[in-house]
Enzyme design. Sequence first.
Site, PDB file in Angstrom:
ATOM      1  N   CYS A  19      43.529  66.099   2.815  1.00  0.00           N
ATOM      2  CA  CYS A  19      44.134  65.287   3.862  1.00  0.00           C
ATOM      3  C   CYS A  19      43.312  65.389   5.249  1.00  0.00           C
ATOM      4  O   CYS A  19      42.079  65.064   5.276  1.00  0.00           O
ATOM      5  CB  CYS A  19      45.425  65.436   4.128  1.00  0.00           C
ATOM      6  SG  CYS A  19      46.488  64.207   4.986  1.00  0.00           S
ATOM      7  N   HIS A  72      48.186  64.536  -0.916  1.00  0.00           N
ATOM      8  CA  HIS A  72      48.152  66.280  -0.925  1.00  0.00           C
ATOM      9  C   HIS A  72      48.779  66.814  -2.103  1.00  0.00           C
ATOM     10  O   HIS A  72      49.985  66.590  -2.713  1.00  0.00           O
ATOM     11  CB  HIS A  72      49.767  66.397   0.073  1.00  0.00           C
ATOM     12  CG  HIS A  72      49.386  66.555   1.393  1.00  0.00           C
ATOM     13  ND1 HIS A  72      48.996  67.665   2.074  1.00  0.00           N
ATOM     14  CD2 HIS A  72      49.427  65.402   2.404  1.00  0.00           C
ATOM     15  CE1 HIS A  72      48.727  67.306   3.440  1.00  0.00           C
ATOM     16  NE2 HIS A  72      48.949  66.035   3.658  1.00  0.00           N
ATOM     17  N   GLU A  98      48.883  69.923  -3.432  1.00  0.00           N
ATOM     18  CA  GLU A  98      49.197  71.182  -3.234  1.00  0.00           C
ATOM     19  C   GLU A  98      50.745  71.326  -2.896  1.00  0.00           C
ATOM     20  O   GLU A  98      51.397  72.454  -3.003  1.00  0.00           O
ATOM     21  CB  GLU A  98      48.594  72.243  -2.083  1.00  0.00           C
ATOM     22  CG  GLU A  98      48.851  71.562  -0.649  1.00  0.00           C
ATOM     23  CD  GLU A  98      48.475  70.325   0.005  1.00  0.00           C
ATOM     24  OE1 GLU A  98      48.444  70.072   1.323  1.00  0.00           O
ATOM     25  OE2 GLU A  98      48.122  69.392  -0.596  1.00  0.00           O
TER      26      GLU A  98
END
Length: 232
Positions: A98, A173, A175
Amino acid sequence: MTRRLLVIGHDYLETAGSIEGRFAERGYAIESVRVVPADRIDDPGVDFDFPDPREYDAVLVLGARWSSYSDTVASWVKPETELLRSADEAGVPVFGICFGGQMLAQAHGGSVAASPVPEIGPSVVAGVPAVAGVWTQWHSDRFTPPHDATVVGANGAAPQAFVLRRNLAVQFHPEVDADNVQGWLDDGGVEDARSRGFDPDVVIEHVRSLDADIPARAAALVDYFLDEVATS
């Protein structure tokens, strides 16, 4: 010898989650730094001494709540940009997520600007196998990749991933899970989502539906970075 991963976080809500976990499974010792402390979130123009990327085997750059082109964070965006260029010159692989992906674009001749189509919550990305699928998003800026980069993921809103030498940038994202996104919602994200036309209750339930698959998909993305991008 144990390989070393430098993780650069920018504010207290950012976590590397399953991405960091896969690096650990692949034999990396994790060393993390945080640029803006919690008590400076409203005044993020801190001075920060970044480590030398050449002392590490890979660098992971996480997201942030600010724009990479904002004057309010120029005090540390400039030295972080130099870190990314130094890593690239030394052949140290960098994975940017990001804001981290936007920093990679900005550092290597691309650009970052406000997106006409902000993305909040899960959205579909087309691309190479490790990138293709539904990923959680939360961004109102988007990158234009450097001219010599290879786009490996995209959708109708923005380029979503590119490879440049040993650098991998993703706009989404990989994660985060629902608990992370709930933290964002509790920290002003509800108002942000609503102001952009998204229902926060729908967003969090959609993200939660992805939770079971996050570790495996994050692992596949890290493997792609280490086995294909970092060895190029």
